[in-house]
Design a protein around this motif. Structure first.
Motif, PDB file in Angstrom:
ATOM      1  N   SER A  48       5.913 -30.723  50.275  1.00 31.82           N
ATOM      2  CA  SER A  48       5.192 -30.827  51.539  1.00 31.82           C
ATOM      3  C   SER A  48       5.163 -29.478  52.264  1.00 31.82           C
ATOM      4  O   SER A  48       4.114 -29.046  52.753  1.00 31.82           O
ATOM      5  N   LEU A  49       6.307 -28.819  52.304  1.00 32.77           N
ATOM      6  CA  LEU A  49       6.375 -27.511  52.963  1.00 32.77           C
ATOM      7  C   LEU A  49       5.552 -26.459  52.222  1.00 32.77           C
ATOM      8  O   LEU A  49       4.896 -25.627  52.854  1.00 32.77           O
ATOM      9  N   LEU A  50       5.600 -26.484  50.895  1.00 37.83           N
ATOM     10  CA  LEU A  50       4.876 -25.491  50.096  1.00 37.83           C
ATOM     11  C   LEU A  50       3.363 -25.672  50.169  1.00 37.83           C
ATOM     12  O   LEU A  50       2.612 -24.694  50.163  1.00 37.83           O
ATOM     13  N   THR A  51       2.918 -26.912  50.207  1.00 40.13           N
ATOM     14  CA  THR A  51       1.475 -27.185  50.165  1.00 40.13           C
ATOM     15  C   THR A  51       0.859 -27.371  51.540  1.00 40.13           C
ATOM     16  O   THR A  51      -0.366 -27.333  51.674  1.00 40.13           O
ATOM     17  N   GLY A  52       1.689 -27.623  52.559  1.00 38.80           N
ATOM     18  CA  GLY A  52       1.159 -27.921  53.876  1.00 38.80           C
ATOM     19  C   GLY A  52       0.594 -29.332  53.978  1.00 38.80           C
ATOM     20  O   GLY A  52      -0.104 -29.674  54.923  1.00 38.80           O
ATOM     21  N   THR A  53       0.929 -30.165  52.996  1.00 35.00           N
ATOM     22  CA  THR A  53       0.465 -31.555  52.967  1.00 35.00           C
ATOM     23  C   THR A  53       1.584 -32.448  53.485  1.00 35.00           C
ATOM     24  O   THR A  53       2.720 -32.318  53.040  1.00 35.00           O
ATOM     25  N   PRO A  54       1.277 -33.368  54.381  1.00 31.82           N
ATOM     26  CA  PRO A  54       2.334 -34.266  54.865  1.00 31.82           C
ATOM     27  C   PRO A  54       2.969 -35.043  53.711  1.00 31.82           C
ATOM     28  O   PRO A  54       2.282 -35.455  52.769  1.00 31.82           O
ATOM     29  N   TYR A  55       4.278 -35.244  53.811  1.00 33.50           N
ATOM     30  CA  TYR A  55       5.024 -35.949  52.769  1.00 33.50           C
ATOM     31  C   TYR A  55       4.394 -37.294  52.438  1.00 33.50           C
ATOM     32  O   TYR A  55       4.269 -37.665  51.273  1.00 33.50           O
ATOM     33  N   GLU A  56       3.971 -38.016  53.465  1.00 29.12           N
ATOM     34  CA  GLU A  56       3.391 -39.345  53.224  1.00 29.12           C
ATOM     35  C   GLU A  56       2.057 -39.276  52.489  1.00 29.12           C
ATOM     36  O   GLU A  56       1.605 -40.279  51.936  1.00 29.12           O
ATOM     37  N   VAL A  90       3.622 -21.495  41.970  1.00 29.72           N
ATOM     38  CA  VAL A  90       3.052 -20.263  41.422  1.00 29.72           C
ATOM     39  C   VAL A  90       2.397 -19.444  42.538  1.00 29.72           C
ATOM     40  O   VAL A  90       2.594 -18.236  42.632  1.00 29.72           O
ATOM     41  N   ALA A  91       1.650 -20.102  43.413  1.00 26.79           N
ATOM     42  CA  ALA A  91       0.948 -19.407  44.492  1.00 26.79           C
ATOM     43  C   ALA A  91       1.912 -18.792  45.506  1.00 26.79           C
ATOM     44  O   ALA A  91       1.623 -17.746  46.083  1.00 26.79           O
ATOM     45  N   ALA A  92       3.065 -19.415  45.713  1.00 29.13           N
ATOM     46  CA  ALA A  92       4.029 -18.921  46.698  1.00 29.13           C
ATOM     47  C   ALA A  92       4.850 -17.759  46.175  1.00 29.13           C
ATOM     48  O   ALA A  92       5.547 -17.091  46.939  1.00 29.13           O
ATOM     49  N   PHE A  97      10.484 -17.470  48.703  1.00 33.10           N
ATOM     50  CA  PHE A  97      10.701 -18.811  49.207  1.00 33.10           C
ATOM     51  C   PHE A  97      11.647 -18.880  50.397  1.00 33.10           C
ATOM     52  O   PHE A  97      12.082 -19.955  50.774  1.00 33.10           O
ATOM     53  N   ALA A  98      11.962 -17.760  51.007  1.00 33.39           N
ATOM     54  CA  ALA A  98      12.954 -17.742  52.086  1.00 33.39           C
ATOM     55  C   ALA A  98      12.542 -18.614  53.269  1.00 33.39           C
ATOM     56  O   ALA A  98      13.358 -19.380  53.801  1.00 33.39           O
ATOM     57  N   PRO A 116      20.151 -22.159  52.702  1.00 33.10           N
ATOM     58  CA  PRO A 116      18.791 -21.706  52.412  1.00 33.10           C
ATOM     59  C   PRO A 116      18.717 -20.754  51.216  1.00 33.10           C
ATOM     60  O   PRO A 116      17.770 -20.822  50.429  1.00 33.10           O
ATOM     61  N   GLU A 117      19.731 -19.910  51.049  1.00 30.87           N
ATOM     62  CA  GLU A 117      19.718 -18.958  49.927  1.00 30.87           C
ATOM     63  C   GLU A 117      19.756 -19.701  48.588  1.00 30.87           C
ATOM     64  O   GLU A 117      19.080 -19.317  47.634  1.00 30.87           O
ATOM     65  N   ASP A 118      20.563 -20.752  48.537  1.00 31.49           N
ATOM     66  CA  ASP A 118      20.658 -21.540  47.297  1.00 31.49           C
ATOM     67  C   ASP A 118      19.348 -22.271  47.019  1.00 31.49           C
ATOM     68  O   ASP A 118      18.906 -22.356  45.874  1.00 31.49           O
ATOM     69  N   LEU A 119      18.750 -22.812  48.070  1.00 29.03           N
ATOM     70  CA  LEU A 119      17.478 -23.512  47.900  1.00 29.03           C
ATOM     71  C   LEU A 119      16.368 -22.545  47.482  1.00 29.03           C
ATOM     72  O   LEU A 119      15.528 -22.881  46.642  1.00 29.03           O
ATOM     73  N   ALA A 120      16.371 -21.343  48.046  1.00 29.25           N
ATOM     74  CA  ALA A 120      15.381 -20.331  47.656  1.00 29.25           C
ATOM     75  C   ALA A 120      15.567 -19.946  46.186  1.00 29.25           C
ATOM     76  O   ALA A 120      14.583 -19.780  45.457  1.00 29.25           O
ATOM     77  N   ASP A 121      16.810 -19.833  45.752  1.00 31.92           N
ATOM     78  CA  ASP A 121      17.082 -19.531  44.340  1.00 31.92           C
ATOM     79  C   ASP A 121      16.576 -20.653  43.439  1.00 31.92           C
ATOM     80  O   ASP A 121      15.990 -20.406  42.391  1.00 31.92           O
ATOM     81  N   PHE A 122      16.831 -21.906  43.849  1.00 31.27           N
ATOM     82  CA  PHE A 122      16.334 -23.041  43.067  1.00 31.27           C
ATOM     83  C   PHE A 122      14.808 -23.008  42.985  1.00 31.27           C
ATOM     84  O   PHE A 122      14.238 -23.176  41.906  1.00 31.27           O
ATOM     85  N   LEU A 123      14.141 -22.794  44.120  1.00 28.73           N
ATOM     86  CA  LEU A 123      12.678 -22.741  44.108  1.00 28.73           C
ATOM     87  C   LEU A 123      12.170 -21.591  43.238  1.00 28.73           C
ATOM     88  O   LEU A 123      11.167 -21.730  42.550  1.00 28.73           O
ATOM     89  N   GLY A 124      12.884 -20.476  43.249  1.00 26.23           N
ATOM     90  CA  GLY A 124      12.511 -19.354  42.375  1.00 26.23           C
ATOM     91  C   GLY A 124      12.622 -19.732  40.909  1.00 26.23           C
ATOM     92  O   GLY A 124      11.753 -19.397  40.103  1.00 26.23           O
TER      93      GLY A 124
END
Length: 148
Positions: A48-56, A90-92, A97-98, A116-124
């Motif tokens: 949702s955060l990456l795409t700007g689309t609401p979760y629902e 891919v686009a981000a 991802f910080a 946040p650092e761990d989550l950014a690493d996971f997203l990477g």
């Protein structure tokens, strides 16, 4: 102990099912193992955060956590991830991802325990899988093999 999640890419759903039988790494797929980031609520919130689309609006997408394995399995499940997530990762990539990870770390499901650092690493790492999947002549898709 917690659930274990193997995020991986495969050419299609039948090929991904071999990961259910053999394990994703044994089946020859690139794998990102992680503990504690489930594909439904937690990764759905990141999508949702990456795409700007609401979760629902993400949860009804046809490939959002569609169960591929048998519903009778009670300790392992294989689900699909959306192509929209793959493409958003891919686009981000150029900006990292910080910012997303900072917002994502505050969701209720992490209970204030996500760095946040761990989550950014996971997203990477997930973006590495997504980039490899998207760059093929026939793009691969993303999956998650969950184990108790």
């Amino acid at each position: 102990m917690g659930n274990l999640y193997d995020y991986f890419s495969a050419p299609d759903d039948p090929a991904a099912l071999t990961a259910f039988d053999e394990g994703a790494e044994a089946a020859g797929f690139p794998v990102l193992p992680v503990k504690g980031i489930d594909p439904y609520v937690e990764l759905g919130q990141a999508e949702s955060l990456l795409t700007g689309t609401p979760y629902e609006d993400i949860t009804p997408l046809p490939r959002f956590n569609r169960l591929l394995s048998s519903p009778e399995d009670d300790s392992r499940w294989l689900v699909t991830l959306t192509d929209e997530l793959r493409d958003a990762l891919v686009a981000a990539r150029p900006g990292g991802f910080a910012t997303v990870a900072e917002s994502w770390s505050h969701i209720e499901e992490f209970g204030g325990n996500a760095r946040p650092e761990d989550l950014a690493d996971f997203l990477g790492g997930l973006a590495d899988l997504a980039e490899e999947a998207a760059s093929r002549s026939e793009p691969h898709r993303l999956y998650c093999l969950m184990s108790l």
